[in-house]
Every structure is written in C-alpha cells, then in structure tokens.
Design an enzyme around this catalytic site. Sequence first.
Site, PDB file in Angstrom:
ATOM      1  N   PHE A  59     -10.430  45.636  -5.244  1.00 59.17           N
ATOM      2  CA  PHE A  59     -10.059  46.992  -5.002  1.00 59.17           C
ATOM      3  C   PHE A  59     -11.472  47.670  -4.558  1.00 59.17           C
ATOM      4  O   PHE A  59     -11.314  49.005  -4.436  1.00 59.17           O
ATOM      5  CB  PHE A  59      -9.196  47.638  -5.979  1.00 59.17           C
ATOM      6  CG  PHE A  59      -7.846  46.928  -6.279  1.00 59.17           C
ATOM      7  CD1 PHE A  59      -7.128  46.869  -4.721  1.00 59.17           C
ATOM      8  CD2 PHE A  59      -7.230  46.654  -7.335  1.00 59.17           C
ATOM      9  CE1 PHE A  59      -5.928  46.047  -5.106  1.00 59.17           C
ATOM     10  CE2 PHE A  59      -6.129  46.112  -7.666  1.00 59.17           C
ATOM     11  CZ  PHE A  59      -5.404  45.883  -6.394  1.00 59.17           C
ATOM     12  N   LYS A  60     -12.712  47.062  -4.790  1.00 61.15           N
ATOM     13  CA  LYS A  60     -13.720  47.664  -4.363  1.00 61.15           C
ATOM     14  C   LYS A  60     -13.695  48.852  -5.259  1.00 61.15           C
ATOM     15  O   LYS A  60     -14.111  50.063  -4.606  1.00 61.15           O
ATOM     16  CB  LYS A  60     -14.220  47.624  -3.024  1.00 61.15           C
ATOM     17  CG  LYS A  60     -14.260  46.093  -2.666  1.00 61.15           C
ATOM     18  CD  LYS A  60     -14.753  46.382  -1.041  1.00 61.15           C
ATOM     19  CE  LYS A  60     -15.099  44.943  -0.428  1.00 61.15           C
ATOM     20  NZ  LYS A  60     -13.782  44.466  -0.146  1.00 61.15           N
ATOM     21  N   ASN A  66     -13.860  57.428 -15.853  1.00 66.57           N
ATOM     22  CA  ASN A  66     -12.560  57.363 -16.272  1.00 66.57           C
ATOM     23  C   ASN A  66     -11.450  56.725 -15.419  1.00 66.57           C
ATOM     24  O   ASN A  66     -10.727  56.013 -15.748  1.00 66.57           O
ATOM     25  CB  ASN A  66     -12.180  58.929 -16.738  1.00 66.57           C
ATOM     26  CG  ASN A  66     -10.801  58.933 -17.274  1.00 66.57           C
ATOM     27  OD1 ASN A  66     -10.802  58.198 -18.413  1.00 66.57           O
ATOM     28  ND2 ASN A  66      -9.764  59.493 -16.595  1.00 66.57           N
ATOM     29  N   GLY A 175     -20.620  33.042   9.113  1.00 61.87           N
ATOM     30  CA  GLY A 175     -21.392  32.453   8.148  1.00 61.87           C
ATOM     31  C   GLY A 175     -21.249  30.826   8.226  1.00 61.87           C
ATOM     32  O   GLY A 175     -19.960  30.290   8.485  1.00 61.87           O
TER      33      GLY A 175
HETATM   34  O1  O7M Z   1     -12.813  35.060   5.732  1.00 60.48           O
HETATM   35  P1  O7M Z   1     -12.488  36.403   6.201  1.00 60.48           P
HETATM   36  O2  O7M Z   1     -13.487  37.088   6.994  1.00 60.48           O
HETATM   37  O3  O7M Z   1     -11.187  36.498   6.636  1.00 60.48           O
HETATM   38  O4  O7M Z   1     -12.246  37.277   4.697  1.00 60.48           O
HETATM   39  C1  O7M Z   1     -13.485  37.839   4.072  1.00 60.48           C
HETATM   40  C2  O7M Z   1     -12.886  38.403   2.718  1.00 60.48           C
HETATM   41  O5  O7M Z   1     -14.142  39.073   1.991  1.00 60.48           O
HETATM   42  C3  O7M Z   1     -11.945  39.535   3.132  1.00 60.48           C
HETATM   43  O6  O7M Z   1     -11.085  39.891   1.941  1.00 60.48           O
HETATM   44  C4  O7M Z   1     -13.020  40.907   2.893  1.00 60.48           C
HETATM   45  O7  O7M Z   1     -12.416  41.980   2.534  1.00 60.48           O
HETATM   46  C5  O7M Z   1     -13.921  40.269   1.689  1.00 60.48           C
HETATM   47  N1  O7M Z   1     -15.355  40.789   1.854  1.00 60.48           N
HETATM   48  C6  O7M Z   1     -16.136  40.715   3.177  1.00 60.48           C
HETATM   49  O8  O7M Z   1     -15.650  40.139   3.867  1.00 60.48           O
HETATM   50  N2  O7M Z   1     -17.375  41.206   3.169  1.00 60.48           N
HETATM   51  C7  O7M Z   1     -17.885  41.807   2.145  1.00 60.48           C
HETATM   52  O9  O7M Z   1     -19.075  42.118   2.131  1.00 60.48           O
HETATM   53  C8  O7M Z   1     -17.201  41.956   0.949  1.00 60.48           C
HETATM   54  C9  O7M Z   1     -16.092  41.249   0.962  1.00 60.48           C
HETATM   55  C10 O7M Z   1     -15.538  41.258  -0.482  1.00 60.48           C
HETATM   56  O10 O7M Z   1     -14.661  40.381  -0.947  1.00 60.48           O
HETATM   57  O11 O7M Z   1     -16.013  42.117  -1.182  1.00 60.48           O
HETATM   58  C11 O7M Z   1     -15.427  41.983  -2.555  1.00 60.48           C
END
Ligand code: O7M
Length: 211
Positions: A59-60, A66, A175
Amino acid sequence: MPDLILALDVLSREEALSVAEAAAPHLDAIKIGYPLVLAAGLDIAAPLSEFGIPLIADFKVADIPNTNSLIAQQVFAAGFFAIICQGFCGSDSVAACVEAADDAGGECYVVAEMSHPGALEFLSGKNAELLAQMAVDAGAHGIIAPATRPERVQTLRAIIGDKKILSPGVGAQGGDPETIAPLIDGMIVGRSIYTAEDPAEAARTYARFRR
Ligand code: O7M
C-alpha cells in the site's frame, strides 16, 4: 539469488485465485496492492493465504505515524506477513510501520528508489540514498529498489548492507532478470506472469533465478 515474488495486480477474486494457484509452486511470496484490494476487498488475503505463501501488502503507506499505525495494524490483522511503506514522510512515519510489523512478527520494507522513468524526478539519486539509510536506521527489514537500474541497486546495497532488497521492474518494465538476480533478495514480477498465456510456465521461467 532472489526469492520470486508475484505482483498480483489483477482485478477480480477469480483471476487472483486462478493465477495464484497456477504460479504457487514457483513462488516465495505474493504481493498485493490497491488494484486487487480495491477490486476484491482486503479479505482476498484469506483465500490467498491458503496457498501457504507469505503475503506482502503493497500500500506504499505514506501518512502521519498514527495513521500509518492504523493502516499497518489492519494489514497484519488481515494475515499479511509484510507491509511496504514510503519513506518520504519521514522516519517517525516509517517507525510506525516497523513497530506494527515487529508487534505482528512480520516485516516492513521502505521504498527507496522506484523503477519507472518518472522516479528520476524525485525518487532516485541522493534522495533514494537518504531513504535507504533512513530505512536501516528505522529498523526496517529492507528496501524497494529498481530492477530497471542495476547500478543503482548496487549503490543502495552499499548503504543497506545485508538488509533485503526487493526489486520490481523485470520483464514488462524492461529490467533483465539475469543481471539483477545476483544483486537482490526478492524479484517482484507482475505482468510477465499474470498476463502470460500460461502463468505457471511463466512463473517457472522466473523461478530459475531463485536461490
Ligand atoms: O512486473 P510489473 O511491471 O507488471 O509489476 C511491477 C509491480 O511492482 C507492480 O505491482 C508495481 O506497482 C510494483 N512496483 C514497481 O513496479 N516499481 C516500483 O518502483 C515499486 C513497485 C513496488 O512494488 O513498490 C513496493
């Protein structure tokens, strides 16, 4: 070499359970975020838990301490093993998530540098290095760092030592799994698995890079 973490960003309970069941033998964790929880509800965690694979709540979390505590308590009560928070709200906000994780016997990860091009505007470079150091100081279990920039993962590794690096961005974001695998602890893969014609086979392909 890293664990394989499925980013389960599908939009229905049925698809979530079907993809998870197919990929499960090749996975070390499943990451769930807003797309699935908003579509299917937080209680999707219960049936997913039945596959016996730890669940990570992405949920970042980015709020005052709090509110972060309240969010994190809900996450761990729902059966998640780990929570992901943002670091840019400050160390007290991160500490609130770390404390909730510790209380639940779980883990907390802090976003240090993101994988998309726009991350270069704010969530990269010196800022990412400060966030990584703060994650360590706050007692987090690790950071999120981009598989799209292996050289940055190496820089952040030098800061965090043996804390874990979970890394998204392989496959759909460009990547290369072979390059990033030796540098990280968890490879996060979403679309390349859940949109594949055969998610089990796709997961098996990425699982070749596991420990
Ligand atoms: O493989 P994908 O690109 O379909 O999915 C990547 C997942 O990683 C997706 O859930 C994104 O919300 C998450 N993510 C990123 O792609 N980049 C980030 O910098 C960070 C996240 C992440 O998981 O943050 C916790």
